[in-house]
Design an enzyme around this catalytic site. Structure first.
Site, PDB file in Angstrom:
ATOM      1  CD  GLN A 586      -2.726  -1.532   0.867  1.00 46.87           C
ATOM      2  OE1 GLN A 586      -3.217  -0.636   0.201  1.00 46.87           O
ATOM      3  NE2 GLN A 586      -3.236  -2.737   0.907  1.00 46.87           N
ATOM      4  CB  CYS A 587       0.081   4.730  -0.884  1.00 47.58           C
ATOM      5  SG  CYS A 587       0.712   6.366  -0.593  1.00 47.58           S
ATOM      6  N   PRO A 588       2.726   4.342   1.227  1.00 43.12           N
ATOM      7  CG  PRO A 588       4.386   5.490   2.398  1.00 43.12           C
ATOM      8  CD  PRO A 588       3.141   4.685   2.603  1.00 43.12           C
ATOM      9  CG  ASP A 613      -1.260   2.311  -3.611  1.00 47.60           C
ATOM     10  OD1 ASP A 613      -2.481   2.473  -3.743  1.00 47.60           O
ATOM     11  OD2 ASP A 613      -0.540   3.056  -2.936  1.00 47.60           O
TER      12      ASP A 613
END
Ligand code: FAD
Length: 815
Positions: A586-588, A613
């Site tokens: 997932q981000c980041p 993502d």
């Protein structure tokens, strides 16, 4: 026995076949107004878009084949126009020729379906506007597309048929605008889940306009002009109207059968109307909703088919079977995403006054270590005691199986514990040992058991004086955070408890919810009383509060044919020295992995990063601009984003260097004269071919407010700010000699006399000239300014967006 059936598609044809299987001696007559029986309504958008290639594939069976197999007297082109219940007769009109005749029945089944809603909007019958229900509608749309070859389309309505049509028109290379009067598409799901769909639609370069309904249609040169309530006009070569359907119940109504307030035929649990000899099924009836326990229309093929089987048994064998209702389980393909729901949404439950709790979790479609894992967001809604009331899933893979898991538990009136323990098949390519749905149920269990309390993304300010604690790593925090939050990574929390005020409400957030839960448990056990975990973490907050900021033309997917801005680079694999798999992160996460890999590489070397993502499309671009690396290409295919990044001369640690090509203006003031000066400079810069970026912060936000904006709900301070701030650019005052508004009137008068454009015209000209206007997210949060109040062309951004623009500017002004 003689059975007459009205409607020859999902419900009608299914019931006819089942009746024959139960009674070989029955006389069965199937009346269908249209030319075709048993066609695939659900496949129509895909035939229009060309995914289904042959028209003949839409016909599940033909009248002749049905007659031959079931010996049913099939009468296409025959409309039943009245029922004489006393005499047990129906009156039928032949569509071609208009001959009318009577037909007697012993038992009658109504399965007339639902018709598209066409409200009395001025110009609604203009040529070029279509609805989609059946084969003639499909032929008319296909014909229009072939004859007129429209380059643009407006789809009115963001329900599943509207979105399917948008995707299919886009697939044909038509530039599509979706207009939706509500603030979200797909009403069965909640806003924060729909926000992921909004972002995805916009990433496909489809223009999505929310909170703006159609005011009128008018014929224009070669097409239709669509005027919206906001005053915006859009030209389109074709308009698809898909703003909902309503039960086709006029026949039942005219024969005196009971109809609900919303126009559906009333049936009992045996699917029988108030008349002993008349039954009804499908889109036209109101059935029990398994969660609300109330009767409502459920416009879906699954329930219609299941009801048809049950009703056939009841008609032939006496009322032996009960239809137990539906949870309205549905799924739709929206470009590469699958969007599914079952039961009721949180907003529907709250609107109905039903108490509920919810949790949002983000996981991967299968084990993260196995290639190609894709993001999957799950929302569960449940009663305070834990009964599952609804589920929503948005993702790229495995959405269908998961929503059915939740639907099965709803069907057995089950709880979060049932769902947490539900067996599922697992191997790394398919799932995880804890399936994402089990994991969402674990999170729900924790809430029901009182181990944690949660807040939704839009409730952060509801608790008054809160301490926002972000427990992600410092790297993650630096790439974006909730305004005002304090970063203490979860692993350092125990050592830093003194930094947390003991008497304030603490709202903890992490990226997706899990570390926030761990931190909440630490805090609660250390004696902090008022602790909440942010449901869905920063990921949900970021996507739900992003407003209209889409990717625009920055990214064009591989299926974008007409307005493709660039092609994927040739020889992608041969260039690349290294492939980095960041799928499932997932981000980041993907950005952090990219940075680590780039730090250790030499100038000129290339790296291929594959991520799942959706935010990576935008993040990789900004990151490269900020760090001086070169984004060679970015493409997306079925939820998999592939970026090729070349190591630049300047490393991430270097200071931002001005290249002098652009112009950046920070608009801080809401004085009319200063705003005018800013726009004079912006338009001048744009005219000189410069890339101009205007960053509106604090008081400057008032300059870019729409004249008649519908504001979002605001907290107390937000309302206070609204009252005190200028409503829009027309209400700005002069910085000097304003004289209670006289000064600004005089200024505007002088400008008109001197033929100087008004501020509003200058704003329009700047937007048309490509000046990028960015509203500062942090100032908006503080001053209670919502996305809806600002012009659509304004993007929302933070300091990173500003810094990125400033780094390529020779001129940087503060007004
Ligand atoms: P229908 O299947 O609509 O059949 C009703 C028939 O009755 C019509 O053909 C009509 O001409 C005929 N009729 C009406 N009145 C008379 C009369 N007086 N005399 C003679 N004939 C009459 N559902 C899903 O679950 N998933 C999907 O992906 C999906 N996609 C869809 C896409 C489109 C474009 C459309 C239009 C619908 C879609 N649906 C989908 C909904 C699904 O098709 C319906 O829920 C289902 O067909 C309802 O069955 P029914 O028998 O009640 O009505």
């Amino acid at each position: 026995m003689k059975y007459c059936i009205v409607g020859g598609v999902a419900g009608g044809a299914t019931a006819a076949a089942r009746i024959r299987r139960l009674d070989e001696n029955a006389v069965i007559v199937l009346f269908e107004r249209g030319e075709h029986i048993s066609f695939a309504n659900c496949g129509l958008p895909y035939f229009i878009g060309g995914t289904i290639k042959e028209r003949s594939r839409l016909f599940v069976t033909t009248a002749e084949a049905f007659r031959a197999r079931y010996r049913v007297d099939v009468r296409p082109g025959n409309e039943v126009i009245s029922i004489d219940r006393k005499a047990k007769k129906i009156r039928v009109r032949e569509i071609s020729g208009g001959r009318e005749y009577d037909e007697s029945y012993d038992k009658l089944l109504l399965s007339p379906g639902a018709e598209p809603v066409k409200p009395p909007i001025p110009g609604i019958d203009t040529e070029g506007i279509f609805t989609l229900r059946n084969i003639p509608d499909t032929d008319a749309i296909r014909n229009h597309l072939e004859m007129k070859r429209p380059e643009s389309a407006v789809v009115v309505g963001g329900g599943f048929i509207g979105l399917e049509m948008a995707e299919n028109l886009h697939h044909l290379g038509i530039r599509v605008t979706i207009v939706e009067a509500l603030d979200q598409v797909m009403t069965p799901i909640d806003f924060e889940m729909a926000a992921e769909v909004h972002r995805h639609i916009r990433s496909k370069n489809v223009d999505l306009i929310l909170s703006d309904g159609v005011k009128s249609f008018a014929r224009a040169d070669g097409g239709v002009t669509v005027t919206l309530a906001s005053g915006r006009t859009i030209s389109a070569g074709i308009v698809i109207l898909s703003i909902g359907v309503r039960p086709e119940s006029s026949l039942a109504r005219s024969s005196g059968l009971d109809i609900t307030e919303r126009g559906a035929i009333v049936v009992d649990d045996h699917l029988k109307t108030g008349d002993e000899n008349i039954y009804a099924v499908g889109d036209a009836v109101a059935v029990m909703h398994k969660v609300s326990g109330t009767r409502m229309s459920i416009y879906l093929a699954g329930p219609a088919n299941k009801q048809a089987r049950i009703v056939a048994d009841n008609m032939v064998r006496g009322d032996t079977r009960i239809y137990r209702g539906s949870a309205a389980t549905a799924i739709a393909k929206v470009f590469d995403l699958a969007v599914a729901s079952t039961g009721l949404s949180e907003k529907a439950l709250r609107a109905a006054g039903i108490e509920c709790k919810s949790v949002v979790t983000h996981a991967s479609s299968h084990a993260g270590y196995y290639p190609d894992a894709k993001p999957l967001s799950v929302k569960l809604v449940f009663s305070p005691e834990g009964r599952i009331l609804g589920g929503q899933i948005v993702g790229y893979d495995g959405v269908d199986a998961r929503i059915d898991m939740i639907a099965a538990v709803i069907g057995m009136n089950g709880t979060v514990r049932d769902l947490a323990e539900l067996d599922h098949a697992y191997a790394p390519p398919y799932s995880s040992a804890k399936d994402p749905v089990n994991a969402a149920a674990f999170a729900a269990e924790n809430i029901v058991d009182g181990l944690v309390r949660t807040v939704n993304w839009n409730e952060i300010n509801k608790h008054g004086d809160t301490f926002l604690l972000d427990v992600r790593s410092r790297n993650e925090f630096s790439l974006g955070s909730i305004p005002g939050s304090v970063n203490i990574p979860v692993d350092e929390l125990r050592e830093n408890l003194a930094m947390i005020p003991p008497n304030r409400t603490i709202i903890v957030n992490c990226a997706a919810g899990l570390r926030g839960y761990l931190a909440s448990r630490i805090l609660m056990q250390k004696g902090f009383k008022d602790v909440y975990n942010l449901s869905g973490g920063y990921k949900t907050y970021e996507s739900a509060s992003a407003g209209d900021s889409g990717h625009g033309e920055e990214f064009v997917g591989p299926d974008d044919m007409t307005y493709r801005k660039g092609v994927a680079p040739a020889g992608l694999q041969t260039h690349a020295a290294m492939i980095l798999d960041a799928c499932g992160l997932q981000c980041p996460g993907p950005i952090i992995k990219l940075k680590e890999a780039m730090d250790g590489s030499v100038e000129g070397s290339e790296l291929v990063v594959v991520a799942s993502d959706p935010g990576f499309i935008r993040d990789v671009r900004s990151w490269c601009t900020l760090t001086g690396n070169i984004l060679v290409s970015v493409t997306e295919d079925a939820g998999k984003i592939t970026a090729v990044v070349r190591k630049g001369a300047r490393s991430a640690e270097n200071a931002v260097v001005s290249t002098g090509a652009g112009e950046t203006i920070i608009v801080f003031s809401d004085d009319l004269d200063k705003a005018l000066a800013a726009f004079v400079l912006a338009n001048g810069g744009a005219a000189a071919g410069k890339k101009v970026t205007m960053f509106f912060t604090f008081w400057g936000l008032s300059v870019i407010k729409k004249p008649r904006a519908k504001g979002a709900k605001k907290d107390f301070l937000g309302k206070m700010f609204s009252l005190m701030l200028p409503k829009n650019s027309r209400k700005l005052s002069l910085s000097k000699i304003n004289m209670g508004g006289m000064g600004s009137m005089l200024m505007r008068f002088r400008m008109r006399r001197k033929k100087v454009e008004s501020l509003e015209k200058m704003i329009d000209s700047a937007a048309a000239a490509g000046v990028e206007m960015i509203g500062c997210q942090m100032s908006m949060d503080i001053m209670g300014v919502s996305r809806e109040e600002l012009f659509e062309f304004v993007k929302i951004g933070g300091v990173a967006t500003y810094l990125e623009a400033a780094s390529s500017s020779g001129i940087n002004l503060f007004v």
